[in-house]
Design a protein around this motif. Structure first.
Motif: not given
Length: 121
Positions: A14-18, A20-21, A113
């Motif tokens: 959850s700390n990684d934007l990619q 989460r995408e 993603s």
């Protein structure tokens, strides 16, 4: 791990934007019910890690994120046995390379993603 044919277990950070995408793309798939596990909040047993590795057809070293802060602080240059690598991953779940999509009969590391869009097409 019991995963039905129309389910996907999605392991992400959850700390990684990619990550989460990628989770958002996974949840948009029409043919799968997504169960999300955040490595920041979930601890895996060694048995679960073994099953993930078996489905990925990988060794524990292959599942370790060598760019993670914990790896760089504690494990760079350290040769880990299979057992030691599993223990390290179990202790520091954010060492797991993510995201990982686990299906009924297989699993794979997600590089982008957009892989989900290709799969759905």
């Amino acid at each position: 791990m019991e995963i039905a044919e129309n389910e996907m277990l999605f392991i992400y950070d959850s700390n990684d934007l990619q990550d989460r995408e990628a989770l958002a793309y996974a949840k948009s798939l029409k043919h799968y019910h997504v169960k999300a596990l955040d490595v920041r909040k979930h601890t895996f047993t060694e048995w679960q890690l073994e099953e993930i590795l078996e489905r990925l057809e990988m060794e524990p070293d292959d599942l370790i994120n060598q760019r993670s802060a914990i790896y760089l602080e504690e494990y760079v240059g350290v040769e880990l046995s299979r057992e030691d690598a599993l223990k390290a991953i179990r202790k520091h779940t954010d060492l797991i390379r993510t995201p990982v999509a686990i299906y009924h009969d297989t699993a794979r590391l997600i590089g982008s993603s957009y892989e989900f869009i290709k799969k759905e097409m």
